[in-house]
Design an enzyme around this catalytic site. Structure first.
Site, PDB file in Angstrom:
ATOM      1  N   ASP A 194       0.840  -1.206   0.000  1.00  0.00           N
ATOM      2  CA  ASP A 194       0.000   0.000   0.000  1.00  0.00           C
ATOM      3  C   ASP A 194       0.875   1.256   0.000  1.00  0.00           C
ATOM      4  O   ASP A 194       0.570   2.245  -0.668  1.00  0.00           O
ATOM      5  CB  ASP A 194      -0.936  -0.001   1.222  1.00  0.00           C
ATOM      6  N   HIS A 221      -5.496  -3.598   5.481  1.00  0.00           N
ATOM      7  CA  HIS A 221      -5.134  -3.913   4.097  1.00  0.00           C
ATOM      8  C   HIS A 221      -6.327  -4.481   3.327  1.00  0.00           C
ATOM      9  O   HIS A 221      -6.336  -5.638   2.938  1.00  0.00           O
ATOM     10  CB  HIS A 221      -3.949  -4.890   4.056  1.00  0.00           C
TER      11      HIS A 221
HETATM   12  N1  NAD Z   1      -0.424  -8.414   1.918  1.00  0.00           N
HETATM   13  C1  NAD Z   1      -0.453  -8.019   0.667  1.00  0.00           C
HETATM   14  O1  NAD Z   1      -0.241  -6.832   0.369  1.00  0.00           O
HETATM   15  C2  NAD Z   1      -0.680  -8.997  -0.441  1.00  0.00           C
HETATM   16  C3  NAD Z   1      -0.370  -8.641  -1.757  1.00  0.00           C
HETATM   17  C4  NAD Z   1      -0.554  -9.581  -2.769  1.00  0.00           C
HETATM   18  C5  NAD Z   1      -1.044 -10.841  -2.451  1.00  0.00           C
HETATM   19  N2  NAD Z   1      -1.331 -11.157  -1.172  1.00  0.00           N
HETATM   20  C6  NAD Z   1      -1.819 -12.487  -0.797  1.00  0.00           C
HETATM   21  O2  NAD Z   1      -0.728 -13.405  -0.798  1.00  0.00           O
HETATM   22  C7  NAD Z   1      -1.227 -14.726  -0.987  1.00  0.00           C
HETATM   23  C8  NAD Z   1      -0.410 -15.446  -2.035  1.00  0.00           C
HETATM   24  O3  NAD Z   1      -0.555 -14.849  -3.300  1.00  0.00           O
HETATM   25  P1  NAD Z   1       0.167 -15.473  -4.608  1.00  0.00           P
HETATM   26  O4  NAD Z   1      -0.189 -14.602  -5.734  1.00  0.00           O
HETATM   27  O5  NAD Z   1       1.587 -15.768  -4.315  1.00  0.00           O
HETATM   28  O6  NAD Z   1      -0.632 -16.858  -4.733  1.00  0.00           O
HETATM   29  P2  NAD Z   1      -0.161 -18.188  -5.466  1.00  0.00           P
HETATM   30  O7  NAD Z   1      -1.335 -19.082  -5.572  1.00  0.00           O
HETATM   31  O8  NAD Z   1       0.579 -17.849  -6.715  1.00  0.00           O
HETATM   32  O9  NAD Z   1       0.902 -18.817  -4.460  1.00  0.00           O
HETATM   33  C9  NAD Z   1       0.527 -19.282  -3.199  1.00  0.00           C
HETATM   34  C10 NAD Z   1       1.473 -20.394  -2.820  1.00  0.00           C
HETATM   35  O10 NAD Z   1       1.071 -20.863  -1.538  1.00  0.00           O
HETATM   36  C11 NAD Z   1       1.263 -22.250  -1.536  1.00  0.00           C
HETATM   37  N3  NAD Z   1       0.499 -22.882  -0.462  1.00  0.00           N
HETATM   38  C12 NAD Z   1      -0.818 -23.201  -0.417  1.00  0.00           C
HETATM   39  N4  NAD Z   1      -1.095 -23.818   0.739  1.00  0.00           N
HETATM   40  C13 NAD Z   1       0.066 -23.865   1.438  1.00  0.00           C
HETATM   41  C14 NAD Z   1       0.435 -24.384   2.707  1.00  0.00           C
HETATM   42  N5  NAD Z   1      -0.455 -24.988   3.501  1.00  0.00           N
HETATM   43  N6  NAD Z   1       1.717 -24.278   3.093  1.00  0.00           N
HETATM   44  C15 NAD Z   1       2.636 -23.677   2.301  1.00  0.00           C
HETATM   45  N7  NAD Z   1       2.345 -23.174   1.076  1.00  0.00           N
HETATM   46  C16 NAD Z   1       1.086 -23.286   0.668  1.00  0.00           C
HETATM   47  C17 NAD Z   1       0.809 -22.690  -2.918  1.00  0.00           C
HETATM   48  O11 NAD Z   1       1.288 -23.995  -3.227  1.00  0.00           O
HETATM   49  C18 NAD Z   1       1.418 -21.608  -3.782  1.00  0.00           C
HETATM   50  O12 NAD Z   1       2.703 -21.954  -4.219  1.00  0.00           O
HETATM   51  C19 NAD Z   1      -2.693 -14.557  -1.344  1.00  0.00           C
HETATM   52  O13 NAD Z   1      -3.481 -14.807  -0.217  1.00  0.00           O
HETATM   53  C20 NAD Z   1      -2.801 -13.100  -1.754  1.00  0.00           C
HETATM   54  O14 NAD Z   1      -4.091 -12.586  -1.601  1.00  0.00           O
HETATM   55  C21 NAD Z   1      -1.165 -10.252  -0.168  1.00  0.00           C
HETATM   56  O1  LMR Z   2      -5.648  -7.320  -4.018  1.00  0.00           O
HETATM   57  C1  LMR Z   2      -5.322  -8.447  -3.684  1.00  0.00           C
HETATM   58  O2  LMR Z   2      -6.117  -9.386  -3.605  1.00  0.00           O
HETATM   59  C2  LMR Z   2      -3.886  -8.749  -3.416  1.00  0.00           C
HETATM   60  C3  LMR Z   2      -3.222  -7.768  -2.500  1.00  0.00           C
HETATM   61  O3  LMR Z   2      -3.891  -7.649  -1.283  1.00  0.00           O
HETATM   62  C4  LMR Z   2      -3.002  -6.432  -3.129  1.00  0.00           C
HETATM   63  O4  LMR Z   2      -3.233  -5.410  -2.484  1.00  0.00           O
HETATM   64  O5  LMR Z   2      -2.537  -6.389  -4.282  1.00  0.00           O
END
Ligand code: NAD
Ligand code: LMR
Length: 357
Positions: A194, A221
């Site tokens: 953010d 968030h």
């Molecule tokens: N905080 C933030 O600002 C922010 C920003 C972007 C994404 N996210 C969040 O981050 C998370 C991941 O996003 P992504 O795009 O990398 O998703 P993705 O699906 O590409 O990757 C997620 C990974 O987690 C793994 N996984 C699933 N269950 C698991 C477990 N029990 N133990 C270990 N690994 C496990 C999967 O195998 C996969 O490799 C999502 O929940 C997304 O919403 C948060």
């Molecule tokens: O928007 C989402 O679902 C992923 C993450 O929280 C973001 O802010 O990009």
């Protein structure tokens, strides 16, 4: 002199064991010992684990952490493809020793001895979904991983990325409380994306280099809980009402902007990995004892009446050692704060109830 075939064989099995220390078929203990020696004997640094390391965020995050000179050991854990990502990343000629861990049976190995655990495990959004729609699946994933942390590295700093952050952080807190290991200073919900977005969008409007701009983003968030404090931007500047509304909305909807552009292929991964590394690096500098390390993060807080809130904190040897007050808000931000608190209160309660009930 050329090495004998026995020596070559021994070297190969050592390298396998280095990459897959928890898989007895992939090598012998000697290489693990050697890797440990190298970690101890090499440049001093911290031990970092990434849980969900094979995912969209996990892979570039692993790459960037392998490049971080503060990291001496990097553990990559996932339920799929961890060996492949580990083999790939381990060829980078940077200092950190990389080890891969695949599946629940190797979680303990991944976590034992870690100083910092970064969690991007869990499913991402598709168009039309809210972050809260991810709760059902991601809540259970975060619970399991945090149970592992409580058992294997209770003193580690945790950077929680998995959404919905407004609920997963309270879930993690409850898991740690149950285990008797909760340290509020060490559980940090990652909101640095953010701030990264806010710096970029504000710089665009001001015609500045984003690296010169600092925007505090507080609250949480998700949607209206993301509250950029445009009245506190550095360098000091002012915005018209129209600019304030445009910027606030764009920052709040930044995640959705990416989810829609990706058309079902996930959410922000590359900018998130960048933002996660920026924050993780700040945590490691704090752990090292650097002075004046300040960042925004979602943390246990007394800044408002809510038990968790994102605001600026000072990072030190024991985590978020000081949580700063919000400072003076203008009328627009005060109204935004009330909206943010209402939604945040529900998301926090949902996380707490998931573990308590
Ligand atoms: N905080 C933030 O600002 C922010 C920003 C972007 C994404 N996210 C969040 O981050 C998370 C991941 O996003 P992504 O795009 O990398 O998703 P993705 O699906 O590409 O990757 C997620 C990974 O987690 C793994 N996984 C699933 N269950 C698991 C477990 N029990 N133990 C270990 N690994 C496990 C999967 O195998 C996969 O490799 C999502 O929940 C997304 O919403 C948060
Ligand atoms: O928007 C989402 O679902 C992923 C993450 O929280 C973001 O802010 O990009």
């Amino acid at each position: 002199m050329q090495p004998s075939s026995t020596e070559v064989h021994q070297r190969i099995s050592r390298i396998s064991a280095h990459l897959y220390p928890s898989n007895p078929q992939m090598g012998e203990g000697s290489m693990l010992e050697r890797a440990n020696c190298r970690a101890k004997g090499g440049a001093p640094g911290f031990k970092v684990a990434i849980l969900g390391a094979a995912g969209g965020i996990g892979q570039p995050l692993a790459m960037l952490m392998k490049m971080n000179p503060l990291v001496s050991v990097l553990h990559l854990y996932d339920v799929v493809n961890a060996p492949g990502v580990t083999a790939d990343i381990s060829h980078m000629d940077t200092g950190a020793v990389v080890r891969g861990f695949l599946g629940q049976s190797q979680l303990e190995g991944a976590l034992t001895g870690m100083d910092l655990v970064i969690i991007p495990a869990g499913i991402p959004r598709k168009p039309g979904m809210t972050r809260d729609d991810l709760f059902k699946i991601n809540a259970g994933i975060v619970r399991t991983l945090c149970e592992g942390i409580a058992k294997c590295c209770p003193n580690a700093i945790v950077n929680l990325i998995s959404n919905p952050v407004n609920s997963t952080v309270p879930i993690a807190a409850e898991v740690f409380k149950k285990a008797g290991t909760y340290d509020p200073k060490k559980l940090l919900g990652v909101t640095s994306l953010d701030v990264v977005r806010a710096n970029t969008f504000v710089a665009e409007v001001l015609g500045l280099d984003p690296r010169e701009v600092e925007v505090p983003v507080v609250g949480g968030h998700a949607g209206v809980t993301i509250l950029p404090l445009l009245s506190q931007v550095k360098p000091p500047c002012s915005f018209t009402q129209e600019e304030t509304e445009y910027l606030t909305k764009r920052i709040q909807d930044g995640g959705t902007e990416v989810v829609e552009a990706k058309k079902g292929a996930g959410s922000a991964t590359l900018s998130m990995a960048y933002a996660a590394v920026k924050f993780a690096d700040a945590c490691l500098k704090g752990l090292r004892g650097d002075a004046g390390v300040v960042a925004c993060v979602f943390v246990a807080s007394q800044v408002t009446e809510l038990p968790f809130f994102a605001s600026k904190v000072r990072l030190g040897r024991t985590g978020a050692e000081e949580v700063y007050q919000l400072g003076p808000l203008n009328e627009y931000e005060r109204i935004g704060l009330e909206k943010a608190k209402k939604e945040l209160a529900e998301s926090i309660q949902k996380g707490i109830s998931f573990i308590r009930n």
